[in-house]
Write an enzyme that holds these catalytic residues in place. Structure first.
Site, mmCIF file in Angstrom:
data_model
loop_
_atom_site.group_PDB
_atom_site.id
_atom_site.type_symbol
_atom_site.label_atom_id
_atom_site.label_comp_id
_atom_site.label_asym_id
_atom_site.label_seq_id
_atom_site.Cartn_x
_atom_site.Cartn_y
_atom_site.Cartn_z
ATOM 1 N N LYS A 55 -14.461 9.060 37.705
ATOM 2 C CA LYS A 55 -15.069 10.333 37.324
ATOM 3 C C LYS A 55 -15.168 10.461 35.808
ATOM 4 O O LYS A 55 -16.191 10.855 35.264
ATOM 5 C CB LYS A 55 -14.263 11.496 37.906
ATOM 6 C CG LYS A 55 -14.901 12.860 37.678
ATOM 7 C CD LYS A 55 -14.030 13.995 38.212
ATOM 8 C CE LYS A 55 -13.981 14.021 39.709
ATOM 9 N NZ LYS A 55 -13.292 15.224 40.240
ATOM 10 N N GLU A 69 -6.729 1.783 34.419
ATOM 11 C CA GLU A 69 -6.834 0.579 35.242
ATOM 12 C C GLU A 69 -8.285 0.223 35.534
ATOM 13 O O GLU A 69 -8.690 -0.949 35.456
ATOM 14 C CB GLU A 69 -6.070 0.765 36.554
ATOM 15 C CG GLU A 69 -4.576 0.964 36.396
ATOM 16 C CD GLU A 69 -4.180 2.415 36.196
ATOM 17 O OE1 GLU A 69 -2.979 2.715 36.287
ATOM 18 O OE2 GLU A 69 -5.089 3.259 35.944
ATOM 19 N N GLY A 94 -10.349 13.203 43.968
ATOM 20 C CA GLY A 94 -10.412 11.770 44.215
ATOM 21 C C GLY A 94 -10.044 11.366 45.624
ATOM 22 O O GLY A 94 -10.737 10.562 46.258
ATOM 23 N N ARG A 95 -8.963 11.931 46.160
ATOM 24 C CA ARG A 95 -8.505 11.523 47.490
ATOM 25 C C ARG A 95 -9.347 12.123 48.607
ATOM 26 O O ARG A 95 -9.118 11.824 49.779
ATOM 27 C CB ARG A 95 -7.032 11.879 47.661
ATOM 28 C CG ARG A 95 -6.677 13.329 47.371
ATOM 29 C CD ARG A 95 -5.160 13.488 47.222
ATOM 30 N NE ARG A 95 -4.754 14.827 46.850
ATOM 31 C CZ ARG A 95 -4.707 15.281 45.604
ATOM 32 N NH1 ARG A 95 -5.108 14.509 44.600
ATOM 33 N NH2 ARG A 95 -4.277 16.502 45.341
ATOM 34 N N GLU A 107 0.183 12.917 47.582
ATOM 35 C CA GLU A 107 -0.352 13.426 46.318
ATOM 36 C C GLU A 107 -0.775 14.884 46.479
ATOM 37 O O GLU A 107 -0.721 15.664 45.519
ATOM 38 C CB GLU A 107 -1.536 12.575 45.858
ATOM 39 C CG GLU A 107 -1.930 12.830 44.401
ATOM 40 C CD GLU A 107 -2.916 11.820 43.871
ATOM 41 O OE1 GLU A 107 -2.500 10.886 43.162
ATOM 42 O OE2 GLU A 107 -4.126 11.943 44.174
ATOM 43 N N HIS A 134 8.399 -5.353 65.709
ATOM 44 C CA HIS A 134 9.316 -6.462 65.430
ATOM 45 C C HIS A 134 9.916 -6.315 64.038
ATOM 46 O O HIS A 134 10.412 -7.298 63.467
ATOM 47 C CB HIS A 134 8.571 -7.793 65.572
ATOM 48 C CG HIS A 134 8.065 -8.019 66.961
ATOM 49 N ND1 HIS A 134 8.802 -8.667 67.929
ATOM 50 C CD2 HIS A 134 6.908 -7.638 67.574
ATOM 51 C CE1 HIS A 134 8.117 -8.707 69.064
ATOM 52 N NE2 HIS A 134 6.960 -8.089 68.866
ATOM 53 N N LYS A 158 1.455 8.286 32.966
ATOM 54 C CA LYS A 158 0.326 7.802 32.173
ATOM 55 C C LYS A 158 0.557 8.048 30.688
ATOM 56 O O LYS A 158 0.315 7.181 29.842
ATOM 57 C CB LYS A 158 -0.963 8.508 32.609
ATOM 58 C CG LYS A 158 -1.442 8.176 34.011
ATOM 59 C CD LYS A 158 -2.720 8.950 34.308
ATOM 60 C CE LYS A 158 -3.223 8.719 35.710
ATOM 61 N NZ LYS A 158 -4.456 9.495 35.992
#
Length: 556
Positions: A214, A220, A275-276, A361, A392, A520
């Site tokens: 955005k 990153e 974002g999510r 979040e 398992h 950050k």
């Protein structure tokens, strides 16, 4: 007229319904699911719902009719009806950032109107969908060419968080619907190993990169985009060719253009899309490029069906509301700290990763919308993984561990890739695991089984405690007819609305994420400590010691 819920959230613990639930919790201390099923042969019919391509079975929970009635009263008393209306109508439900959360508008059909600040946003939403359709058609029809005039064969989405987890989940989940000729990849981690491992498979002449950010400034994503740009130029591309191999989804047009992306190839993302919650927007371009635009629109249609169910179904017959209320029941009354999500479908193997961001979040908050401090649990730790692998591994903890853990089982009736009787066994494993959590195995059953096998009295006494399984452990089972674009859209939207309902009950903001900012900010000073000639000292001895260790090894 009362204030919107997000300006003056209620302290849920002071409500009459909360007090009633507290008393009811004491009544439920001796409740036994095994006995409840034995006493009521209609329990499944009473505690299951079907709609939007999903079957939601919540009968294996520590509930009675009274439990559901009291939980529904809680939802009503806390003001969920008004809060739901505020969400869909563009009110500033994200109070700390003074923003709406209108991801639901992204899946509304053409002709609907949604106003924000007096402006109908739907024409802009459908304009972007049209822009996406044109791009997808050009690439699928080999009309978009690389700098050597070769058709695009690989698309790399560069993004992190919601720009990565949601689109990757859907692309993987809908792999049987993938279009031939274009392969989609995802690059999120700043670790150079992931970058090198990916680009070693690619041909610069036939690769298109999507930079999804955005702000066009997420560390990153920007670092990976710069690395991709450098790789492209090193492989024979030139600056003038960048426009053929890079597009962006961003609100920062200036930064994207300066990077080398043509302005007509920049897709907008709006402040009212978190974002999510963004896979339904142009952030979903890699989904559309993978499965085609018609299937992407089917995904939107499935989510819209769930939106309408959430908006119109009475609370006692409303899937997201019931899921949310059961989560509150366990988090706040049984003190459950975690919740497991267990999809029995290989293509949904990353569903949990998306839900971890969506849930933790959103509801990993310690204060209410007005800043007052919570004195009860908010969102749980969410974890899990694909079945049958977990059986398992960590299912042992679910069955015999000391922690109280609720679970969601997710399984399709029809496999995308049938193989002999594999899917029948997969489906049987899913059902038997939820059944085992509910039934358990009593000491008497264990002793009788060991006696039949010929064990001595002493051996039975020694082994029996280890083989007892308490049971009475709650779970939901969500069954899809098959994993299709429409059913997967409904499933993801189901969890989105569940998270929102819980945020309303706890009085918190599901749409900000201030907690991710501190790391950050500190990362910048730590980076300087690692790279500058004479950096400032870190604020604590541990961080400084670790910086020194890094510098000494690199110096040597």
């Amino acid at each position: 007229m009362s204030q919107p819920y997000y300006l003056k959230p209620k302290d849920v613990t002071q409500l009459i319904s909360w007090s009633a639930l507290t008393d009811h919790f004491q009544e439920m201390q001796r409740f036994d699911m095994r006995q409840a099923f034995a006493d009521d042969t209609n329990r499944f019919d009473a505690f299951s719902l079907e709609g939007c391509g999903l079957l939601f079975d919540y009968s294996k929970n520590l509930i009675t009719d009274k439990t559901i009635k009291l939980l529904v009263e809680l939802a009503k008393e806390v003001g969920l009806t008004a809060a739901r209306t505020d969400l869909f109508s563009g009110k500033l439900v994200n109070a700390s950032e003074k923003r709406a959360a209108l991801h639901t508008a992204l899946r509304r059909p053409y002709g609907d109107k949604v106003f924000m600040d007096g402006v109908d946003i739907m024409p802009e939403v459908h304009k972007v969908l049209h822009q996406m359709t044109e791009l997808v058609n050009r690439i699928h029809n080999n009309l978009w060419r690389g700098y050597t005039e070769k058709a695009i064969t690989d698309v790399v989405n560069i993004g992190i968080g919601g720009s990565f987890l949601g689109p990757m989940l859907v692309s993987e989940g809908l792999l049987p619907f993938a279009q031939k000729g274009v392969t989609c990849h995802y690059l999120a981690n700043i670790d150079g190993s992931e970058f090198k491992g990916l680009v070693n498979k690619l041909n610069a002449e036939t690769t298109l990169f999507i930079v999804s950010s955005k702000s066009f400034g997420t560390l990153e994503t920007l670092k990976n985009a710069q690395a991709a740009r450098g790789w492209f130029l090193a492989k024979g591309g030139e600056e003038k060719d960048l426009a053929r191999h890079f597009i962006a989804v961003s609100s920062n047009v200036k930064a994207a253009v300066e990077f080398g992306i043509a302005e007509e190839n920049i897709f907008p993302i709006w402040d009212w899309v978190g974002g999510r919650y963004s896979l339904w927007s142009a952030i979903g371009l890699p989904i559309a490029l993978s499965v085609g635009m018609s299937n992407f629109k089917e995904l939107l249609a499935g989510a819209y069906m769930m939106d309408q169910h959430f908006l119109t179904a009475p609370f006692e017959k409303n899937m997201p509301v019931l899921m949310a209320l059961l989560g509150v029941w366990y988090s706040n009354f049984f003190n459950a700290q975690t919740h497991a999500v267990l999809p029995y479908d290989h293509n949904l193997r990353d569903f949990v990763r998306h839900l971890q961001q969506l849930d933790m979040e959103s509801n990993g908050k310690r204060v209410r919308q007005d800043g007052s401090v919570l004195d009860i649990n908010s969102g749980p730790v969410l974890w899990g993984g694909v079945g049958c692998n977990g059986q398992h591994a960590y299912h042992q903890l679910l069955h015999q561990g000391t922690r109280f853990i609720s679970a969601d089982f997710i399984v399709p009736v029809v496999s995308a890739n049938p193989l002999n009787d594999h899917h029948q066994w997969l489906y049987a494993n899913c059902l038997s695991q939820s059944q085992a959590l509910m039934l358990g195995k009593t000491r008497q059953q264990v002793e009788e089984e060991l006696a039949i096998k010929g064990y001595s009295v002493d051996e039975i006494e020694r082994l029996a405690p280890h083989k007892v399984i308490p049971g009475n452990r709650p779970s939901n089972t969500i069954v899809l007819d098959r994993v299709s674009p429409r059913s997967l859209g409904a499933l993801v939207a189901l969890y989105e609305h569940k998270v929102f309902v819980q945020s309303v009950i706890w009085g918190i903001n599901a749409f900000d994420q201030w907690g991710v900012e501190l790391g950050k900010e500190l990362g910048v000073s730590v980076y300087k400590g690692l790279t500058e000639y004479q950096p400032d000292k870190a604020e604590d001895a541990s961080t400084q010691g670790l910086i020194n260790y890094f510098r000494n090894l690199h110096r040597g």
